[in-house]
Enzyme design. Sequence first.
Site, PDB file in Angstrom:
ATOM      1  N   GLU A   1      15.142 -12.638  33.247  1.00  0.00           N
ATOM      2  CA  GLU A   1      15.298 -12.293  34.665  1.00  0.00           C
ATOM      3  C   GLU A   1      16.768 -12.307  35.102  1.00  0.00           C
ATOM      4  O   GLU A   1      17.057 -12.378  36.298  1.00  0.00           O
ATOM      5  CB  GLU A   1      14.480 -13.268  35.526  1.00  0.00           C
TER       6      GLU A   1
ATOM      7  N   TYR B   1       4.739 -12.516  40.024  1.00  0.00           N
ATOM      8  CA  TYR B   1       4.268 -11.557  41.036  1.00  0.00           C
ATOM      9  C   TYR B   1       4.666 -10.126  40.675  1.00  0.00           C
ATOM     10  O   TYR B   1       4.298  -9.191  41.379  1.00  0.00           O
ATOM     11  CB  TYR B   1       4.838 -11.917  42.425  1.00  0.00           C
ATOM     12  N   GLY B   2       5.442  -9.965  39.595  1.00  0.00           N
ATOM     13  CA  GLY B   2       5.877  -8.632  39.161  1.00  0.00           C
ATOM     14  C   GLY B   2       5.456  -8.435  37.710  1.00  0.00           C
ATOM     15  O   GLY B   2       4.284  -8.587  37.371  1.00  0.00           O
TER      16      GLY B   2
HETATM   17  C1  SIN Z   1       8.017 -11.725  38.385  1.00  0.00           C
HETATM   18  O1  SIN Z   1       7.359 -10.966  37.701  1.00  0.00           O
HETATM   19  O2  SIN Z   1       7.487 -12.748  38.853  1.00  0.00           O
HETATM   20  C2  SIN Z   1       9.473 -11.498  38.629  1.00  0.00           C
HETATM   21  C3  SIN Z   1       9.846 -10.074  38.799  1.00  0.00           C
HETATM   22  C4  SIN Z   1       9.711  -9.211  37.578  1.00  0.00           C
HETATM   23  O3  SIN Z   1      10.169  -9.591  36.488  1.00  0.00           O
HETATM   24  O4  SIN Z   1       9.129  -8.123  37.678  1.00  0.00           O
END
Ligand code: SIN
Length: 185
Positions: free
Chosen positions: A87, A10-11
Site C-alpha cells: 500500500e 475495503y478495496g
Molecule cells: C484496501 O483494500 O483496504 C485498501 C485499498 C486498496 O488496496 O485497494
Amino acid sequence: MSGEAWIFGYGSLVWRPAFAFEERQPAYIEGWSRRFWQGSTDHRGVPDAPGRVVTLVRQPAARCVGLAYRVEPETRERIFADLDARERGGYAQHRERLHRADGGILAAEGLLYVATADNPNYLGPASLDAIASQVRASSGPSGSNVEYVLRLAESLRALDAVDDHVFELERRLRDGRKRGGKRCA
Ligand code: SIN
C-alpha cells in the site's frame, strides 16, 4: 503491540488479501465513505497515467462495508510489513473500531489503510463520468483498472453492501463495454 489483530479491507483487500489469515468475516466501519479518489501509479496505473483506486473519506453518517481478517500474533508484524509495502503508493495505517454485520463490535481497533489528501498520488473528487474515463484508460503492473472496479463491485454485492459510488461506476463501465461490443458486431 502483541496479540491477535484484525485487518479491515475495503478495496483490493476484499478480493485479494494475499496474506494468511485465521478467519474472515463481513464487517463495517462508521464515519467513512469509499471513494475512487486515490491515484494508482504502481498497481492499476503508471506514473504518467495513474489509475483510480479507492480510499476512504470522512463522512459522519456513513458506513463502509468490507471484510475483516483475523491474523495470529506470530504472523501479524510480517503481514503488516508486507501490507505497508503493498500500500506504499500513498496509504498509511489507520485504526478504527470494527463492527460485525449485526452491529456488534468485532474489534475495538482494526488496522486499515487510508490514503489521505496529503499524499502525492491523491487525485480527489471528480465526476463519475470522468472517473470512468480514467479507469477505462488505465492499467498497471497488477492489471487493468477496469478489473479492479468490477471485482470490487462483485465482491461488495456478495457481501450485500450498498455502495452507490462503486455500483454507479461499475454500471458506467459495463454500459460502455456493451456499447463498444455493439459497434464491433
Ligand atoms: C484496501 O483494500 O483496504 C485498501 C485499498 C486498496 O488496496 O485497494
